[in-house]
Write a protein that holds these residues in place. Structure first.
Motif, PDB file in Angstrom:
ATOM      1  N   THR A  90       0.837  -1.195   0.000  1.00 20.67           N
ATOM      2  CA  THR A  90       0.000   0.000   0.000  1.00 20.67           C
ATOM      3  C   THR A  90       0.876   1.251   0.000  1.00 20.67           C
ATOM      4  O   THR A  90       1.720   1.433   0.882  1.00 20.67           O
ATOM      5  CB  THR A  90      -0.915   0.021   1.236  1.00 20.67           C
ATOM      6  OG1 THR A  90      -1.838  -1.070   1.140  1.00 20.67           O
ATOM      7  CG2 THR A  90      -1.694   1.331   1.324  1.00 20.67           C
ATOM      8  N   ALA A  91       0.683   2.089  -1.009  1.00 22.80           N
ATOM      9  CA  ALA A  91       1.529   3.267  -1.152  1.00 22.80           C
ATOM     10  C   ALA A  91       1.054   4.115  -2.324  1.00 22.80           C
ATOM     11  O   ALA A  91       0.261   3.660  -3.152  1.00 22.80           O
ATOM     12  CB  ALA A  91       2.987   2.861  -1.399  1.00 22.80           C
ATOM     13  N   VAL A  92       1.562   5.332  -2.384  1.00 31.04           N
ATOM     14  CA  VAL A  92       1.463   6.130  -3.601  1.00 31.04           C
ATOM     15  C   VAL A  92       2.652   5.733  -4.471  1.00 31.04           C
ATOM     16  O   VAL A  92       3.787   5.719  -3.988  1.00 31.04           O
ATOM     17  CB  VAL A  92       1.511   7.635  -3.289  1.00 31.04           C
ATOM     18  CG1 VAL A  92       1.578   8.448  -4.584  1.00 31.04           C
ATOM     19  CG2 VAL A  92       0.302   8.046  -2.471  1.00 31.04           C
ATOM     20  N   TYR A  93       2.363   5.394  -5.717  1.00 35.69           N
ATOM     21  CA  TYR A  93       3.402   4.989  -6.652  1.00 35.69           C
ATOM     22  C   TYR A  93       3.663   6.122  -7.632  1.00 35.69           C
ATOM     23  O   TYR A  93       2.750   6.610  -8.297  1.00 35.69           O
ATOM     24  CB  TYR A  93       2.983   3.712  -7.392  1.00 35.69           C
ATOM     25  CG  TYR A  93       3.084   2.483  -6.527  1.00 35.69           C
ATOM     26  CD1 TYR A  93       2.164   2.253  -5.502  1.00 35.69           C
ATOM     27  CD2 TYR A  93       4.115   1.557  -6.698  1.00 35.69           C
ATOM     28  CE1 TYR A  93       2.268   1.146  -4.680  1.00 35.69           C
ATOM     29  CE2 TYR A  93       4.225   0.438  -5.892  1.00 35.69           C
ATOM     30  CZ  TYR A  93       3.298   0.246  -4.879  1.00 35.69           C
ATOM     31  OH  TYR A  93       3.405  -0.865  -4.061  1.00 35.69           O
ATOM     32  N   TYR A  94       4.930   6.536  -7.699  1.00 42.39           N
ATOM     33  CA  TYR A  94       5.352   7.588  -8.611  1.00 42.39           C
ATOM     34  C   TYR A  94       6.206   6.979  -9.726  1.00 42.39           C
ATOM     35  O   TYR A  94       7.055   6.119  -9.452  1.00 42.39           O
ATOM     36  CB  TYR A  94       6.218   8.625  -7.893  1.00 42.39           C
ATOM     37  CG  TYR A  94       5.555   9.392  -6.778  1.00 42.39           C
ATOM     38  CD1 TYR A  94       5.751   9.031  -5.438  1.00 42.39           C
ATOM     39  CD2 TYR A  94       4.758  10.503  -7.050  1.00 42.39           C
ATOM     40  CE1 TYR A  94       5.179   9.755  -4.407  1.00 42.39           C
ATOM     41  CE2 TYR A  94       4.176  11.231  -6.024  1.00 42.39           C
ATOM     42  CZ  TYR A  94       4.387  10.844  -4.708  1.00 42.39           C
ATOM     43  OH  TYR A  94       3.807  11.567  -3.692  1.00 42.39           O
ATOM     44  N   CYS A  95       6.004   7.457 -10.945  1.00 40.95           N
ATOM     45  CA  CYS A  95       6.985   7.154 -11.983  1.00 40.95           C
ATOM     46  C   CYS A  95       7.919   8.360 -12.084  1.00 40.95           C
ATOM     47  O   CYS A  95       7.520   9.499 -11.804  1.00 40.95           O
ATOM     48  CB  CYS A  95       6.346   6.829 -13.322  1.00 40.95           C
ATOM     49  SG  CYS A  95       5.508   8.194 -14.143  1.00 40.95           S
ATOM     50  N   ALA A  96       9.152   8.099 -12.440  1.00 37.59           N
ATOM     51  CA  ALA A  96      10.139   9.165 -12.497  1.00 37.59           C
ATOM     52  C   ALA A  96      11.170   8.857 -13.574  1.00 37.59           C
ATOM     53  O   ALA A  96      11.472   7.696 -13.846  1.00 37.59           O
ATOM     54  CB  ALA A  96      10.831   9.323 -11.145  1.00 37.59           C
ATOM     55  N   ARG A  97      11.699   9.919 -14.179  1.00 38.29           N
ATOM     56  CA  ARG A  97      12.754   9.750 -15.151  1.00 38.29           C
ATOM     57  C   ARG A  97      14.096   9.797 -14.438  1.00 38.29           C
ATOM     58  O   ARG A  97      14.297  10.649 -13.543  1.00 38.29           O
ATOM     59  CB  ARG A  97      12.696  10.848 -16.222  1.00 38.29           C
ATOM     60  CG  ARG A  97      13.622  10.607 -17.402  1.00 38.29           C
ATOM     61  CD  ARG A  97      13.482  11.659 -18.466  1.00 38.29           C
ATOM     62  NE  ARG A  97      14.107  12.916 -18.107  1.00 38.29           N
ATOM     63  CZ  ARG A  97      14.239  13.937 -18.950  1.00 38.29           C
ATOM     64  NH1 ARG A  97      13.760  13.838 -20.181  1.00 38.29           N
ATOM     65  NH2 ARG A  97      14.823  15.055 -18.552  1.00 38.29           N
TER      66      ARG A  97
END
Lengths: 118, 111
Positions: A90-97
């Motif tokens: 359970t979490a906020v998932y971020y995509c990042a470059r």
């Protein structure tokens, strides 16, 4: 302008699956290193996975064997397939470059919340 | 338990200077990997604040500066402003883990 927009989060039961998407604009996903970073509620940042421009993939031990990172070059989109989900995912998932020369995350999406609960 | 160690909180009055430490080991910061810093305002995504130990992306005020020595790094913020109140994270790469590592985060309170 570089932009990353995540989607696909939601509520899922333990043991279930979910696929997150990250639509990119302003640059080409396949020419860059792309990563997923997550943040559990009230907690710090945790690196999850990376896909290099050449296609190699790497995972944090906590998700290895359960999560799969991939990309669709025609859609300029990054994905994270999450299987056998656990409450602790359970979490906020971020995509990042990721910038290869410095290994920093120079652009981030707004994040998508994944809640694993029965 | 985070691989990189940061103090949980720091505070300072407007106009003052504060520093946030980040301690690693011989497999990350001490191995020569760069340290980067991120600012996370409440309810928002992290934002790159300092990269390559001491470089500021375009648009980041020169009140923010970074340094690195041995197995540690520091973020300094001078002329504190109310808008600096946020969580700050250090980040590097770890050769033993073959992956990216973060500090546990430091909450900055502007008094």
């Amino acid at each position: 302008e570089v932009q990353l927009v995540e989607s696909g989060g939601g509520l899922v039961q333990p043991g279930g699956s979910l696929r997150l998407s990250c639509a990119a604009s302003g640059f080409t996903v396949s020419s860059n290193y792309m990563s997923w970073v997550r943040q559990a509620p009230g907690k710090g940042l945790e690196w999850v996975s990376v896909i290099y421009s050449g296609g190699s993939t790497y995972y944090a031990d906590s998700v290895k064997g359960r999560f799969t990172i991939s990309r669709d070059n025609s859609k300029n989109t990054l994905y994270l397939q999450m299987n056998s989900l656990r409450v602790e995912d359970t979490a906020v998932y971020y995509c990042a470059r990721v910038r290869p020369a410095t290994l920093d995350f120079d652009y981030w999406g707004q994040g998508t919340l994944v809640t694993v609960s029965s | 338990q985070s691989v990189l160690t940061q103090p949980p909180s720091v505070s300072g009055a407007p106009g003052q200077r504060v520093t946030i430490s980040c301690t690693g080991s011989s497999s990350n910061i001490g191995a020569g990997y760069d340290v980067h810093w991120y600012q996370q305002l409440p309810g928002t995504a992290p934002k790159l604040l300092i990269y390559g130990n001491n470089n500021r992306p375009s648009g980041v005020p020169d009140r923010f500066s970074g340094s690195k020595s041995g197995t540690s790094a520091s973020l300094a913020i001078t002329g504190l402003q109310a808008e600096d109140e946020a969580d700050y994270y250090c980040q590097s790469y770890d050769s033993s883990l073959s992956g990216w590592v973060f500090g546990g985060g430091t909450k900055l309170t502007v008094l």
